[in-house]
Design an enzyme around this catalytic site. Sequence first.
Site, PDB file in Angstrom:
ATOM      1  N   HIS A 128       0.842  -1.199   0.000  1.00 14.46           N
ATOM      2  CA  HIS A 128       0.000   0.000   0.000  1.00 14.46           C
ATOM      3  C   HIS A 128       0.877   1.249   0.000  1.00 14.46           C
ATOM      4  O   HIS A 128       0.936   1.964  -0.994  1.00 14.46           O
ATOM      5  CB  HIS A 128      -0.952  -0.013   1.201  1.00 14.46           C
ATOM      6  CG  HIS A 128      -1.812   1.195   1.301  1.00 14.46           C
ATOM      7  ND1 HIS A 128      -1.904   1.938   2.453  1.00 14.46           N
ATOM      8  CD2 HIS A 128      -2.609   1.804   0.396  1.00 14.46           C
ATOM      9  CE1 HIS A 128      -2.732   2.960   2.244  1.00 14.46           C
ATOM     10  NE2 HIS A 128      -3.161   2.902   1.012  1.00 14.46           N
ATOM     11  N   CYS A 152      -0.031   0.369   9.743  1.00 12.42           N
ATOM     12  CA  CYS A 152      -0.183   1.739   9.226  1.00 12.42           C
ATOM     13  C   CYS A 152      -1.600   2.007   8.734  1.00 12.42           C
ATOM     14  O   CYS A 152      -2.188   3.026   9.080  1.00 12.42           O
ATOM     15  CB  CYS A 152       0.813   1.998   8.106  1.00 12.42           C
ATOM     16  SG  CYS A 152       2.525   1.960   8.651  1.00 12.42           S
ATOM     17  N   HIS A 153      -2.156   1.104   7.924  1.00 15.17           N
ATOM     18  CA  HIS A 153      -3.477   1.337   7.347  1.00 15.17           C
ATOM     19  C   HIS A 153      -4.385   0.114   7.400  1.00 15.17           C
ATOM     20  O   HIS A 153      -5.428   0.099   6.768  1.00 15.17           O
ATOM     21  CB  HIS A 153      -3.333   1.839   5.906  1.00 15.17           C
ATOM     22  CG  HIS A 153      -2.557   3.123   5.828  1.00 15.17           C
ATOM     23  ND1 HIS A 153      -1.234   3.160   5.478  1.00 15.17           N
ATOM     24  CD2 HIS A 153      -2.921   4.400   6.098  1.00 15.17           C
ATOM     25  CE1 HIS A 153      -0.812   4.414   5.525  1.00 15.17           C
ATOM     26  NE2 HIS A 153      -1.803   5.185   5.899  1.00 15.17           N
ATOM     27  N   GLY A 154      -3.944  -0.930   8.100  1.00 14.42           N
ATOM     28  CA  GLY A 154      -4.825  -2.067   8.353  1.00 14.42           C
ATOM     29  C   GLY A 154      -4.922  -3.116   7.276  1.00 14.42           C
ATOM     30  O   GLY A 154      -5.954  -3.778   7.155  1.00 14.42           O
TER      31      GLY A 154
END
Length: 188
Positions: A128, A152-154
């Site tokens: 990502h 960080c963003h799952g």
Amino acid sequence: MASETRLPLDTDLPPDGERRRDFLYVATGAFAAVGAAAFVWPMINQMNPSADVRAMASIDLDLASVEPGQAIKVSWRGKPVFARQLTPAEIQQANAVNVSTLRDPQTLAERTKPGSEKWLITLGVCTHLGCVPLGAGQGEVRGDFGGYFCPCHGSHYDTAARIRKGPAPKNLEVPQYAFKTPTSVTIG
């Protein structure tokens, strides 16, 4: 009668005059080419990797101490690499997934080497935004699918390091590697 002035024509020039002119054209072109090469070469040469980078082009790993279900994290070319020995249950779980339902469809066999299916070697960089996922260290969160979890963003990865949930568009990348022995691998 007035005398007629006549301009010399090219054909009236002696043959050695043509040779001199041709020599000057060739010499000027050759001088310009050598000068351009001398100017451009340092700029091209500075783009070559430095000696310390060339030294890190490949690394050898000894995986003998890695137990089933455990992973190690090493650095290669400035990036983390995860080397995990999958358990028979993790292999079965990865093979049971319907590949057509995956965002980046790959089988476990496509992500491992024939004869060494229990070893999964991937770059430890989330696809990502480049964070380092958790799951390689002892006691780290492995996400909803038992593989890796990017805090960080799952993004959630399964036991074959394939993206299953979250914003990551692709599976964790598998670098080029080759096994020298059943527990010794060269990456790069």
